[in-house]
Design an enzyme around this catalytic site. Structure first.
Site: not given
Ligand code: MG
Length: 445
Positions: A234, A232, A92, A230
């Site tokens: 999400d 990744d 993340s 961020d």
């Molecule tokens: Mg993330």
């Protein structure tokens, strides 16, 4: 082993190919037969994806490798590719030396408590059987999930008027946001657009401090707003057209208000501002509280009438689209709001902000103290007409004109206190009440 965010840590110590191999084996042993595997742009990602894929196949599961993509694209691909689970190799927003593994169901929902516990147990006890030579799983590759994500997002939103937007991808996997906004007719400037697991542009976590460049680019250009993801993707945080970082709770209120109507419910963690409750009450909707963690938000979002869920950290869920927090979807939804009702700064100014005060107390056995706090508060609930006690995650007491929350830190010997009210003086009073309850509990433990 598997926390609410999966397993995460430093590569070479906490996170190894050995661990990834075991997770793959455990997942196959738990009965998942067709598993999507993908990763963010971190340098260690391919090695870990290789290992997890070998573990799966060795225990008989088929693997579909989707390569580098955002977490929401990979989580959504589980359903698109008719698989029964998904694995994302990602840490993340953590620093580049970290990596991790997060697991997804076929509805794009992060693995809940019992599924995670089952995998952890198998890994710890090495409880898996290797498949015989003629039952080893197959591996295939699918290369178009980023394109499919782009299609899904383009269909999910429509803009009244095209906008000018600055997208700070943070060298992560959220570049699809820029492509979709461009397709929707927007003028897009991209910052840190090249996926690079060393995160040369800025730290991966999008905060007011790390988004300095985005704030100034939005300010000095004609941009209507800016967004950031961020590593990744999400998560999504935003900047208004004046270059002001949009406060998390205000962003929450704005996104929730746009989708919630009379009788609808919105899922929010226990420490979310009262301003979100008030913003939703204004449109006839209400808030349900969950423990802290986007996994719990997703769980709550499966309930009827829940039309939105969010974590002020920047994870936003529209259950009608997917149960995975989807940063690019959030960016597009924000564009839709600004396009029809902007400017963003004016929208943010209509949302109240209340004083939140915090403190922490050093407590050696914080879990024991919290247990005592829970008993005391539950026993006292009846003495206070206005008190409503929630023990989902720590102890949260809604007192009518505000609330206080007492939680044990999971990583340090601390008890954390939070209080909020519409007036500062009242918030301070509530913080004192909370501190008093903890002191009492300390004496009796
Ligand atoms: Mg993330």
């Amino acid at each position: 082993m598997f926390g609410t965010s999966g397993v995460r840590g430093a590569v070479g110590t906490a996170i190894t190919a050995d661990l990834a191999l075991s997770v793959g084996r455990a997942l196959a042993a738990d009965g998942y037969e067709r598993v999507v595997c993908g990763r963010d742009a971190r340098a260690s990602g391919e090695m870990l994806e290789d290992a997890v894929s070998v573990g799966l196949r060795e225990c008989g599961a088929d693997v579909i490798r989707v390569g580098v993509a955002s977490t929401p694209a990979i989580a959504r691909a589980v359903e698109w590719l008719k698989a029964d689970a998904g694995i994302v190799i990602t840490a993340s927003h953590n620093p580049p030396e970290d990596n991790g593994i997060k697991l997804w169901t076929d509805t794009g929902q992060a693995f809940g408590t019992s599924r995670r516990a089952s995998i952890s147990e198998r890994v710890q006890n090495e409880a898996y059987e290797l498949a015989p030579w003629d039952r080893i799983g197959m591996q295939s590759t699918v290369e178009d999930i980023v394109d499919r994500h782009e299609e899904a997002l383009t269909e999910a939103v429509s803009l009244d008027t095209p906008l000018s937007v600055v997208v700070d991808v943070g060298n992560g996997t959220g570049g699809v946001t820029a492509s979709v906004l461009h397709r929707l007719g927007c003028h897009v400037r991209t910052l840190n657009g090249q996926p690079d697991g060393h995160f040369p542009g800025r730290p991966s976590e999008p905060t007011e401090e790390t988004l300095e460049t985005l704030l100034s680019v939005v300010k000095v250009t004609d941009a209507d707003f800016g967004v950031a993801h961020d590593g990744d993707a999400d998560r999504m945080m935003a900047v208004d057209e004046t270059g002001r970082f949009v406060p998390k709770d205000a962003l929450f209120s704005l996104l929730a208000q746009a989708v919630a109507g009379d009788g609808d419910r919105v899922a929010a963690p226990v420490d979310t501002s009262l301003a979100v409750d008030d913003a939703l009450a204004a449109v006839g909707a209400s808030v349900i509280r969950t423990p802290v963690g986007d996994v719990y938000i997703a769980e709550a979002a499966t309930e009827p009438d829940v039309v939105f869920g969010g974590e002020p950290s920047g994870a936003w869920i529209w259950p009608a689209e997917t149960l995975c927090p989807d940063g690019p979807l959030a960016a597009c939804k924000l564009a839709e709001i600004v396009s029809s009702r902007g400017p963003l700064s004016a929208l943010i100014d209509t949302i109240d902000r209340y004083p939140i005060v915090r403190d922490s107390l050093e407590v050696a056995d914080n879990e024991a103290v919290l247990e005592r706090v829970r008993e005391t508060v539950v026993a006292r609930e009846d003495d206070h007409d206005t008190w409503s006690v929630d023990t989902l995650d720590g102890v949260r007491v809604d007192v009518g004109d505000g609330w206080f929350l007492i939680r044990a830190s999971g990583t340090q010997p601390l008890v954390r206190l939070t209080a909020e009210a519409r007036e500062s003086k009242r918030a301070e009073e509530l913080l004192e009440t909370a501190a008093g309850i903890v002191s009492e509990a300390l004496e009796s433990v």
